[in-house]
Scaffold this motif. Structure first.
Motif, PDB file in Angstrom:
ATOM      1  N   ARG A 229      48.181 118.154  38.772  1.00 53.50           N
ATOM      2  CA  ARG A 229      49.117 117.329  37.997  1.00 53.50           C
ATOM      3  C   ARG A 229      48.392 116.596  36.866  1.00 53.50           C
TER       4      ARG A 229
ATOM      5  N   ARG B 154      54.504 118.757  44.352  1.00 51.31           N
ATOM      6  CA  ARG B 154      53.279 118.159  44.866  1.00 51.31           C
ATOM      7  C   ARG B 154      53.083 118.596  46.311  1.00 51.31           C
TER       8      ARG B 154
ATOM      9  N   TYR C 177      58.459 112.071  39.324  1.00 50.37           N
ATOM     10  CA  TYR C 177      58.450 113.530  39.254  1.00 50.37           C
ATOM     11  C   TYR C 177      59.214 114.010  38.022  1.00 50.37           C
TER      12      TYR C 177
ATOM     13  N   GLU D 278      58.816 119.599  38.927  1.00 51.97           N
ATOM     14  CA  GLU D 278      57.447 119.292  39.334  1.00 51.97           C
ATOM     15  C   GLU D 278      57.344 119.377  40.849  1.00 51.97           C
TER      16      GLU D 278
ATOM     17  N   ARG E  59      49.185 117.142  32.810  1.00 50.89           N
ATOM     18  CA  ARG E  59      49.684 116.019  32.014  1.00 50.89           C
ATOM     19  C   ARG E  59      48.645 115.459  31.059  1.00 50.89           C
TER      20      ARG E  59
END
Length: 266
Positions: free
Chosen positions: A220, A191, A185, A189, A224
């Motif tokens: 995510r 999730r 993480y 961040e 990224r």
């Protein structure tokens, strides 16, 4: 458990010990960048609809370390002050290592700094001791199971958890590796998860297994897409051993406290 409980797991914002991996700092605070990450990466993003269930948030669970408490207030403080969303401070969700950076402050100092919070769970636990007892590195699997069980048994439908990168690996060990490679993480961040239908022990986060939702995985990956590949570091076995055979400062801020997997370093 509430039907179809949603759990969002969040790592704290950048703290002062993250700057130069200074693990001897006692209970570090957020940096200015870390505070900005909490507002822009969490609070503003949630308000803008990046996390759809933000509007239905019922509960915030937070580790009693300073950086996680700060993160929780910066992200969800408005809802807490308006008495819409309660906070529960639980030492089970603290970071994994016995280093000063991962050891919390006294309950008295926490009460003085955060007078609006209830620290009764910290008063009932010997949570500042990591050399022996429940909060040692060797007991991480049990602690993570207890934390998942606590979440599983809550009646709320939408729960946010503000915790640490090392402990997050133990909460969802099946996520590492995920997609192309193992993934730690980033600061702030988050999730999204739901609980698996089975509670049998399959060695991958069960019982009370948390399963990441597809929207979280895809978000995510999109965020990224422009990042350069992060190198892998294979931990020396001595760094993943129990504190009885490893120096107390070894293993950084919990980055080596990993369930059977090598470690990514940032």
């Amino acid at each position: 458990m509430a039907p179809n409980t949603k759990v969002i797991l969040i790592r704290h914002g950048q703290a002062t010990h993250n700057l130069e991996d200074d693990f001897e700092q006692p209970d570090p605070q957020l940096t200015d960048l870390g505070k900005k990450q909490c507002v822009e990466g969490l609070r503003d993003a949630f308000a803008a609809g990046e996390w759809e269930d933000f509007k239905d948030l019922d509960l915030v669970v937070v580790s009693p370390l300073f950086r996680t408490l700060e993160t929780a207030f910066l992200a969800f403080g408005k809802e807490f002050r308006e008495e819409k969303v309660p906070f529960v401070v639980l030492p089970e969700f603290q970071e994994t290592s016995p280093n000063p950076c991962d050891t919390g402050s006294s309950v008295e100092s926490l009460k003085a700094t955060f007078p609006s919070l209830d620290f009764s769970h910290c008063e009932r636990h010997d949570w500042l001791t990591k050399s022996h007892g429940f909060y040692t590195r060797t007991n991480l699997g049990v602690r993570a199971t207890c934390a998942r069980k606590w979440l599983f048994e809550r009646p709320e439908k939408v729960i946010a958890v503000v915790t640490h990168s090392g402990f997050l690996r133990w909460l969802t060990p099946q996520d590492f590796p995920f997609v192309e490679q193992r993934d730690k993480y980033r600061n702030c961040e988050y999730r999204g998860y739901t609980f698996a239908s089975t509670t049998s022990d399959d060695g991958e986060g069960s019982p009370f297994k948390l399963v990441e939702e597809n929207w979280s995985i895809e978000l995510r990956k999109a965020k990224r897409a422009g990042e350069t590949e992060t190198p892998l570091l294979i931990a020396d076995p001595s760094e993943t051993a129990a504190e009885e055979v490893s120096p107390p400062s070894q293993g950084g801020d919990g980055s080596f406290d990993d369930p059977e997997q090598p470690t990514i370093v940032f």
